[in-house]
Design an enzyme around this catalytic site. Structure first.
Site, PDB file in Angstrom:
ATOM      1  NE  ARG A  25     -24.973 -22.952  11.408  1.00 50.00           N
ATOM      2  CZ  ARG A  25     -24.935 -21.502  11.928  1.00 50.00           C
ATOM      3  NH1 ARG A  25     -24.510 -20.616  11.047  1.00 50.00           N
ATOM      4  NH2 ARG A  25     -26.560 -21.212  12.276  1.00 50.00           N
ATOM      5  CE  LYS A  63     -26.141 -21.665  16.310  1.00 48.18           C
ATOM      6  NZ  LYS A  63     -25.712 -20.790  16.753  1.00 48.18           N
TER       7      LYS A  63
HETATM    8  C1  LIG Z   1     -21.745 -17.138  18.292  1.00 43.74           C
HETATM    9  C2  LIG Z   1     -22.332 -17.174  16.942  1.00 43.74           C
HETATM   10  N1  LIG Z   1     -21.622 -15.891  15.718  1.00 43.74           N
HETATM   11  C3  LIG Z   1     -22.597 -16.079  14.893  1.00 43.74           C
HETATM   12  C4  LIG Z   1     -24.532 -16.526  14.415  1.00 43.74           C
HETATM   13  C5  LIG Z   1     -25.295 -16.180  13.593  1.00 43.74           C
HETATM   14  O1  LIG Z   1     -25.470 -16.726  12.793  1.00 43.74           O
HETATM   15  P1  LIG Z   1     -26.668 -17.183  11.930  1.00 43.74           P
HETATM   16  O2  LIG Z   1     -26.853 -15.884  11.574  1.00 43.74           O
HETATM   17  O3  LIG Z   1     -26.505 -18.299  11.525  1.00 43.74           O
HETATM   18  O4  LIG Z   1     -27.478 -17.436  13.006  1.00 43.74           O
HETATM   19  C6  LIG Z   1     -24.905 -17.214  15.989  1.00 43.74           C
HETATM   20  C7  LIG Z   1     -26.142 -17.382  15.639  1.00 43.74           C
HETATM   21  O5  LIG Z   1     -26.398 -18.033  15.168  1.00 43.74           O
HETATM   22  C8  LIG Z   1     -23.688 -17.133  16.604  1.00 43.74           C
HETATM   23  O6  LIG Z   1     -24.312 -17.991  18.036  1.00 43.74           O
END
Ligand SMILES: Cc1ncc(COP(=O)(O)O)c(C=O)c1O
Length: 319
Positions: free
Chosen positions: A58, A157
Site C-alpha cells: 500500500r 495514505k
Molecule cells: C483515514 C483512515 N482510514 C482507515 C484506516 C484504517 O486502515 P488500516 O486498517 O490499514 O490501518 C486508517 C489508518 O491507517 C486511516 O488513516
C-alpha cells in the site's frame, strides 16, 4: 509521545535526536508525502509484524499515486524495519514508514524534489484507549465530509490528505466525543478519522464500499475475513447516516485503534459492545498475538535472537 533510541533515515540508522530534515523540505510545505501505520506484536514465537507485505504494498501504491518512485525495494524496507526493531530492542511497537519529497526544490511541481524515506518505531498503546476498546467509545458525525475522489485520492495514505481527518477529529474532540465519523461526498457513511467502520443490523454486518472514498484498511480486510470465518459474511454497501442510529452494533477498525466498539453516535445509544463485535474483536486479538494457527501467515516474525529486549512500557506510560 513515547520515544525509541534509533530511526532509519535514507539507508542509515541514526540516533532518535539526530533524525532531522531541512525546514525547506517540500513535504513540510505542501504535504507531499505518503506513509504507513503498522504494528508489531509480541507473541510466544517472538515479535510479529502484522500484515507487513500488504502495508508495504500500500505504501508503494500511495507513492505511485503521487508520482513518487520508492528509492528502495519493499524487501529492503522490510529488512530495514527488522534491523530497526532490533536496534531499538522493542518487543512490540508501532511502525511508521514515511516517503516524502525532501529538500532541494520549492513550488508545486514536485518531480524534481528528492524522495526521502524514513522509518520510525516506538511503543504506542491503544490509540482510542483501553477503556474504549473494552466498553466502546462515543462518536459524532463530523460536519466535514471525507475528501471527494475528484479532489484527492482517498485510496492513498498521503500526508496532506490528513488535514481532512484533522479537521474532523478536532471538531468532534472539542464537542466532547472520542472519535469523528465522516460522511462521503454523497452523504453516505464513510469512515472514522483514522479507522474504517462496520455496522451490524439484524445480524448482518455491513461496511462502506471502496467507492465511498474509504481508505482500503488492512485491519478492515482482516476483519472481513475473520467475520466470514466466524459465519458472518460482510456486505459492502452504501450506509445511510440514519442507519448508524438504528444499528444493533457498531465498531471501528484500524492499525492504531485495532477493533473498537462504538457505544454512542450523535448521542443515540448503540449500546455496550455486542456479541458479534466481541467475537470479532476477540479473534482479532488472538490473531495478532499469534494464537490462531489459521492467521499465523499474517505475522512476519523479526529475529530478535540474542538481543535482550527492553522492559515493555506500561499502558499508563504509553498513553
Ligand atoms: C483515514 C483512515 N482510514 C482507515 C484506516 C484504517 O486502515 P488500516 O486498517 O490499514 O490501518 C486508517 C489508518 O491507517 C486511516 O488513516
Amino acid at each position: 509521545m513515547n520515544k525509541a533510541d534509533m530511526i532509519w533515515m535514507n539507508g542509515e540508522i541514526v540516533p532518535w535526536e539526530d533524525a532531522k530534515i531541512h525546514v525547506l523540505s517540500h513535504a513540510l510545505h505542501y504535504g507531499s508525502g505518503v506513509f504507513e501505520g503498522i504494528r508489531a506484536y509480541e507473541t510466544e514465537r517472538g515479535t510479529g509484524v502484522f500484515r507487513f507485505p500488504e502495508h508495504l504494498e500500500r505504501l508503494k501504491q500511495s507513492a505511485h499515486l503521487y508520482y513518487m518512485e520508492l528509492p528502495y525495494s519493499l524487501e529492503r524496507l522490510r529488512e530495514a524495519t527488522h534491523e530497526l526493531i532490533r536496534a531499538n530492542r522493542l518487543r512490540s511497537c508501532y511502525i511508521r514508514p514515511l516517503v516524502f519529497r525532501g529538500y532541494g526544490e520549492m513550488g508545486l511541481f514536485p518531480l524534481n524534489a528528492p524522495v526521502d524515506v524514513v522509518i520510525a518505531v516506538w511503543p504506542w498503546g491503544a490509540y482510542l484507549g483501553e477503556e474504549g476498546q473494552r466498553n466502546g467509545i462515543r462518536c459524532k458525525v463530523s460536519s466535514w465530509r471525507r475528501m471527494s475522489p475528484d479532489s484527492f485520492i482517498p485510496q492513498a495514505k498521503a500526508c496532506g490528505q490528513y488535514l481532512n481527518s484533522i479537521l474532523a477529529k478536532v471538531e468532534t474532540a472539542k464537542a466532547g466525543y472520542e472519535e469523528a465519523i465522516l460522511l462521503d461526498e454523497h452523504g453516505n457513511v464513510c469512515e472514522g478519522s483514522g479507522e474504517n467502520l462496520f455496522v451490524v443490523i439484524d445480524g448482518q454486518i455491513s461496511t462502506p464500499p471502496p467507492t465511498a472514498s474509504i481508505l482500503d484498511g488492512i485491519t478492515r480486510r482482516s476483519v472481513i475475513q475473520i467475520a466470514a470465518d466466524l459465519g458472518f459474511p460482510v456486505v459492502e454497501r452504501d450506509i445511510a447516516r440514519g442507519e448508524l442510529y438504528q444499528a444493533d452494533e457498531l465498531f471501528l477498525t484500524g492499525t492504531a485503534a485495532e477493533v473498537v466498539p462504538v457505544r454512542e453516535v450523535d448521542d443515540h445509544l448503540v449500546g455496550p459492545p455486542g456479541e458479534i463485535t466481541k467475537a470479532i474483536q476477540a479473534t482479532f486479538f488472538e490473531a495478532i498475538q499469534g494464537k490462531r494457527q489459521e492467521y499465523l501467515e499474517w505475522l512476519d516474525f523479526v529475529d530478535l535472537d540474542g538481543i535482550a529486549a527492553k522492559e515493555p512500557v506500561s499502558a499508563a506510560e504509553e498513553n
